[in-house]
Design a protein around this motif. Structure first.
Motif, PDB file in Angstrom:
ATOM      1  N   LYS A  57       0.849  -1.195   0.000  1.00 55.43           N
ATOM      2  CA  LYS A  57       0.000   0.000   0.000  1.00 55.43           C
ATOM      3  C   LYS A  57       0.878   1.236   0.000  1.00 55.43           C
ATOM      4  N   THR A  58       0.452   2.253  -0.745  1.00 51.65           N
ATOM      5  CA  THR A  58       1.175   3.523  -0.736  1.00 51.65           C
ATOM      6  C   THR A  58       0.839   4.288   0.543  1.00 51.65           C
ATOM      7  N   ARG A  59       1.518   5.396   0.733  1.00 52.92           N
ATOM      8  CA  ARG A  59       1.254   6.243   1.907  1.00 52.92           C
ATOM      9  C   ARG A  59      -0.208   6.679   1.948  1.00 52.92           C
ATOM     10  N   LYS A  60      -0.798   6.871   0.767  1.00 47.18           N
ATOM     11  CA  LYS A  60      -2.194   7.325   0.686  1.00 47.18           C
ATOM     12  C   LYS A  60      -3.187   6.162   0.706  1.00 47.18           C
ATOM     13  N   GLY A  61      -2.662   4.951   0.893  1.00 46.95           N
ATOM     14  CA  GLY A  61      -3.556   3.799   1.022  1.00 46.95           C
ATOM     15  C   GLY A  61      -3.918   3.105  -0.273  1.00 46.95           C
ATOM     16  N   ARG A  62      -3.256   3.454  -1.366  1.00 52.91           N
ATOM     17  CA  ARG A  62      -3.541   2.774  -2.640  1.00 52.91           C
ATOM     18  C   ARG A  62      -2.879   1.394  -2.659  1.00 52.91           C
ATOM     19  N   LYS A  63      -3.653   0.418  -3.108  1.00 55.23           N
ATOM     20  CA  LYS A  63      -3.127  -0.947  -3.236  1.00 55.23           C
ATOM     21  C   LYS A  63      -2.369  -1.064  -4.557  1.00 55.23           C
ATOM     22  N   VAL A  64      -1.151  -1.610  -4.471  1.00 56.43           N
ATOM     23  CA  VAL A  64      -0.293  -1.752  -5.655  1.00 56.43           C
ATOM     24  C   VAL A  64       0.109  -3.213  -5.822  1.00 56.43           C
ATOM     25  N   THR A  65       0.022  -3.709  -7.048  1.00 54.48           N
ATOM     26  CA  THR A  65       0.626  -4.996  -7.399  1.00 54.48           C
ATOM     27  C   THR A  65       1.739  -4.710  -8.391  1.00 54.48           C
ATOM     28  N   SER A  66       2.933  -5.219  -8.077  1.00 61.69           N
ATOM     29  CA  SER A  66       4.110  -4.875  -8.873  1.00 61.69           C
ATOM     30  C   SER A  66       4.853  -6.115  -9.343  1.00 61.69           C
ATOM     31  N   LEU A  67       5.394  -6.057 -10.554  1.00 59.72           N
ATOM     32  CA  LEU A  67       6.228  -7.111 -11.124  1.00 59.72           C
ATOM     33  C   LEU A  67       7.575  -6.512 -11.512  1.00 59.72           C
ATOM     34  N   GLY A  68       8.590  -7.365 -11.680  1.00 57.97           N
ATOM     35  CA  GLY A  68       9.907  -6.944 -12.161  1.00 57.97           C
ATOM     36  C   GLY A  68      10.353  -7.896 -13.253  1.00 57.97           C
ATOM     37  N   VAL A  69      10.159  -7.512 -14.509  1.00 54.87           N
ATOM     38  CA  VAL A  69      10.290  -8.429 -15.641  1.00 54.87           C
ATOM     39  C   VAL A  69      11.536  -8.114 -16.465  1.00 54.87           C
ATOM     40  N   LEU A  70      12.283  -9.145 -16.828  1.00 49.09           N
ATOM     41  CA  LEU A  70      13.449  -9.014 -17.706  1.00 49.09           C
ATOM     42  C   LEU A  70      13.073  -9.495 -19.105  1.00 49.09           C
ATOM     43  N   PHE A  71      13.595  -8.812 -20.128  1.00 51.76           N
ATOM     44  CA  PHE A  71      13.385  -9.263 -21.513  1.00 51.76           C
ATOM     45  C   PHE A  71      13.939 -10.685 -21.691  1.00 51.76           C
ATOM     46  N   ASP A  72      13.675 -11.291 -22.831  1.00 55.17           N
ATOM     47  CA  ASP A  72      14.108 -12.676 -23.075  1.00 55.17           C
ATOM     48  C   ASP A  72      15.617 -12.731 -23.315  1.00 55.17           C
ATOM     49  N   PHE A  73      16.357 -12.615 -22.234  1.00 52.58           N
ATOM     50  CA  PHE A  73      17.826 -12.526 -22.263  1.00 52.58           C
ATOM     51  C   PHE A  73      18.430 -13.924 -22.346  1.00 52.58           C
ATOM     52  N   THR A  74      19.419 -14.104 -23.230  1.00 50.64           N
ATOM     53  CA  THR A  74      20.055 -15.418 -23.385  1.00 50.64           C
ATOM     54  C   THR A  74      21.540 -15.410 -23.024  1.00 50.64           C
TER      55      THR A  74
END
Length: 551
Positions: free
Chosen positions: A130-147
Motif C-alpha cells: 500500500k502507498t502512503r495514501k492507502g492505494r493498493k499496488v501490485t508490482s512485477l519486475g520483468v526481464l526481456f528474453d535474455f540469453t
C-alpha cells in the motif's frame, strides 16, 4: 568537460538529496510518490567495476543504492553475466529490499539449507503493498528474453512467465493500480504480453510500466488507462511519471470506471541545476545530511579503488558516434587501430607474427573526454573484462575478409544480418537500437541547423508517442555518425598466402569462427583451434595505450 556531459553531472548523493526533497514535497501536496529502478546496477563505472582482486562487481557501490528509499527495483541483464554478481544480489542485496527487489522471470541455482540444489528467484516474483495514501499496488519486475546469462542462472521467456500459476494468483485480486517495472524496452518487446495478460482479468485497472534496457528515452500508451515510460541509459535520465488517479477505495472494482487517465511524463537531466530547480532549493539549502554522506562515501570508495590513478592526459575528445568512423576523433578508431595493436602485443611472444585484430564496437560504452585519463575513465569508456583469443596461421587472404564479412549487408546477407542482430539483442547488445534512435533524433530535429544556431546546449531531443513535451530542458541534438558493428586494426602489408594471427575478443568467438568457415574450405575451424592471445583484458587496453602515448 564537453557537452553533453555536464547535463549528467549530478552524483548519487545529489540524487539522494533530490529524492528526499521530492518525497517531502509529495507529503506537503498530499500525493503519493514512488521511487522505482528498472535494472542494471553492474558494469560501467569505476565505483562498481574498479574493485580489487577477489572482490565482486558492484558489491560496494550497491551499498549506497540500498540507502535510497526505493519502493520497487527490478533485475537487469547486467546482474546476470557473471554468477558471482547474481549470487551477491541474491545473498546481500535482495534481502535488504524487504521483498521489493523483483525478478519475476529470473532464477538463480543455489544450495538450500539441506545442501540440495534448487532454482529460486533472485529477488521476489512480485510485490503487493500500500502507498502512503492507502492505494493498493501490485508490482512485477520483468526481464526481456535474455540469453547471455551465466550458468546457474535462468531467464524464463516472458510468454511462459504469464502462464505460470504464481502469475495468475498474483494478478487475480484487483489493486488500485499495477506497477510493472522491468528491464525491457517499452517498444518492440514483450510488455504487451504482460499487459494483455493483466487486461484479460482487469479490463480497466490503471497500469503503469517503467521499462528500460535499450538506452533510449521513450513513452507510449497501450490504452487510455495505461502508460509505458523508458528513461534512457546509465544515469543520464531521471524519468518522471505522474498519473491523476481516482481516490483509493476500500473495496475492489470501484476505481472510477473506464475514463482515460491524465498522465504526464518528463525526462530530467540529472544535475544539480535540475534538482535544485524542481525542489525549489538553492545551492546552499539543497544537500541533505544523507545525500552529503553518500557523496562522501563514494569519494572514499574512489580512493580505496584508486580510481583517480592517472594513465595520462588525453589530447582531445574521442566519441563513439559524434565523430565519423574512421577518424581522429572516433573512440572506435582509437581503440581498434591504435590501442589494441599496441596493448595486446605488449610483452607478447606472438608480437612478431603479423596479425589482424577484431572486436565489436559495442565493447566501447562511453565517450572519452580530453584531459586527465584515469582508471575511472578507462572503466567507464571500456568496462568489459573480455579476453582476447586468436586463430593462428590463417592465410592473410582469408583473414583480411573476416571484418568486411562480419559487417557485410549485401542483398543475400540482409536476412542473416537481421538474425544476427536479433541474436546479439538477445545476448544483451543494445547498441543497434540506441544508435538508430540517435540517428533519427539528429534527422528529425534538424541537427546541423539547431547546432549552428548556438542557442541550446547539446543533449537529447526526444520524440515519443505520449502527449505534451517530454524533455525537461530543450537541447540541440548530438551530431551522429554511423559506425559498423565490428571494428578492426589496419591489415598488415603482407602477401595473400602469409599466415597471420586472427585476434578477436571472446564475446564474438562463435560468430567469427562461423564467418571464417564461410570464407574458405581448406580448413574447418572449431573452438579447439582457438588459443588465448594475451593476458590483457579489453578493459585494460586504453590505460596501457595512454601510459605509453599520452605522457
Amino acid at each position: 568537460m564537453s557537452f553533453p556531459e555536464p547535463n549528467y553531472s549530478g552524483d548519487f548523493g545529489d540524487f539522494a538529496s533530490f529524492v528526499a526533497h521530492m518525497k517531502q514535497i509529495a507529503e506537503e501536496k498530499d500525493v503519493d510518490l514512488l521511487l522505482v529502478d528498472s535494472g542494471d546496477l553492474h558494469d560501467g563505472t569505476g565505483l562498481s567495476d574498479g574493485f580489487p582482486p577477489g572482490g565482486v562487481d558492484a558489491h560496494e557501490s550497491n551499498k549506497f543504492i540500498l540507502d535510497l528509499p526505493y519502493d520497487v527495483m527490478a533485475i537487469g541483464n547486467h546482474e546476470l553475466y557473471i554468477y558471482a554478481n547474481t549470487l551477491d544480489m541474491y545473498k546481500n542485496f535482495a534481502p535488504k529490499r524487504n521483498g521489493r527487489y523483483l525478478s519475476s522471470n529470473v532464477n538463480i541455482t543455489v544450495l538450500n539449507e539441506h545442501g540440495k540444489v534448487v532454482s529460486v528467484p533472485v529477488g521476489n516474483r512480485f510485490a503487493k503493498f500500500k502507498t502512503r495514501k492507502g492505494r493498493k499496488v501490485t508490482s512485477l519486475g520483468v526481464l526481456f528474453d535474455f540469453t547471455g546469462n551465466d550458468v546457474n542462472t535462468t531467464v524464463q521467456k516472458v510468454e511462459d512467465m504469464v502462464k505460470e500459476r504464481w502469475f495468475t494468483e498474483a494478478i487475480k485480486d484487483e489493486p488500485d493500480f499495477f506497477l510493472l517495472a522491468g528491464h525491457m524496452p517499452v517498444r518492440e518487446d514483450n510488455w504487451p504480453t504482460v499487459f494483455n495478460a493483466i487486461r484479460a482479468v482487469h479490463a480497466e485497472t490503471p497500469i503503469m510500466i517503467l521499462g528500460g534496457h535499450t538506452h533510449i528515452r521513450d513513452c507510449l500508451q497501450l490504452d487510455g488507462r495505461s502508460i509505458a515510460l523508458e528513461s534512457g541509459r546509465y544515469m543520464e535520465t531521471v524519468g518522471w511519471l505522474s498519473a491523476k488517479l481516482e481516490q483509493p477505495h476500500g473495496h475492489y472494482g470501484s476505481h472510477g470506471g473506464s475514463k482515460n487517465i491524465t498522465f504526464t511524463r518528463r525526462y530530467l537531466d540529472p544535475n544539480r541545476v535540475t534538482y535544485e530547480y524542481h525542489t525549489r532549493r538553492s545551492n546552499f539549502s539543497f544537500d541533505t545530511f544523507e545525500g552529503s554522506r553518500i557523496t562522501k562515501g563514494l569519494n572514499e570508495l574512489s580512493v580505496r579503488f584508486n580510481l583517480s590513478d592517472l594513465f595520462g592526459t588525453a589530447p582531445q575528445d574521442y566519441t563513439i558516434s559524434q565523430a565519423p568512423y574512421p577518424s581522429n576523433g572516433s573512440l572506435l578508431s582509437l581503440f581498434a587501430a591504435e590501442a589494441m595493436p599496441y596493448a595486446l602485443t605488449l610483452n607478447n611472444s606472438r608480437a612478431g607474427v603479423p596479425n589482424i585484430m577484431i572486436t565489436n564496437s559495442g565493447s566501447q560504452r562511453f565517450d572519452l573526454y580530453g584531459g586527465p585519463f584515469s582508471k575511472n575513465d578507462q572503466l567507464t569508456a571500456s568496462p568489459f573484462a573480455d579476453a582476447f583469443l586468436y586463430l593462428p596461421d590463417v592465410p592473410f587472404a582469408v583473414a583480411n575478409q573476416v571484418l568486411p564479412a562480419l559487417n557485410h549487408a549485401g542483398a543475400n546477407e540482409r536476412r542473416a544480418l537481421a538474425e544476427r542482430e536479433e541474436e546479439l539483442y538477445a545476448r544483451g547488445e543494445v547498441e543497434m537500437r540506441y544508435m538508430q534512435w540517435l540517428e533519427e533524433m539528429d534527422r528529425r530535429s534538424h541537427g546541423p541547423e539547431r547546432r549552428a544556431a548556438h542557442n541550446a546546449t547539446l543533449g537529447y531531443v526526444t520524440h515519443d508517442d505520449c502527449p505534451g513535451v517530454g524533455d525537461d530542458v530543450l537541447h540541440a541534438p548530438l551530431p551522429f555518425f554511423a559506425s559498423p558493428d565490428f571494428i578492426g586494426s589496419a591489415p598488415p602489408n603482407v602477401t595473400d598466402d602469409t599466415p597471420v594471427d586472427l585476434v578477436f575478443v571472446d564475446f564474438i568467438a562463435a560468430q567469427l569462427i562461423e564467418t571464417v568457415n564461410g570464407l574458405q574450405t581448406a580448413k574447418t575451424y572449431t573452438a579447439a583451434d582457438v588459443k588465448a592471445y594475451t593476458d590483457v583484458l579489453s578493459n585494460a587496453v586504453l590505460g596501457l595505450y595512454a601510459q605509453k602515448f599520452w605522457n
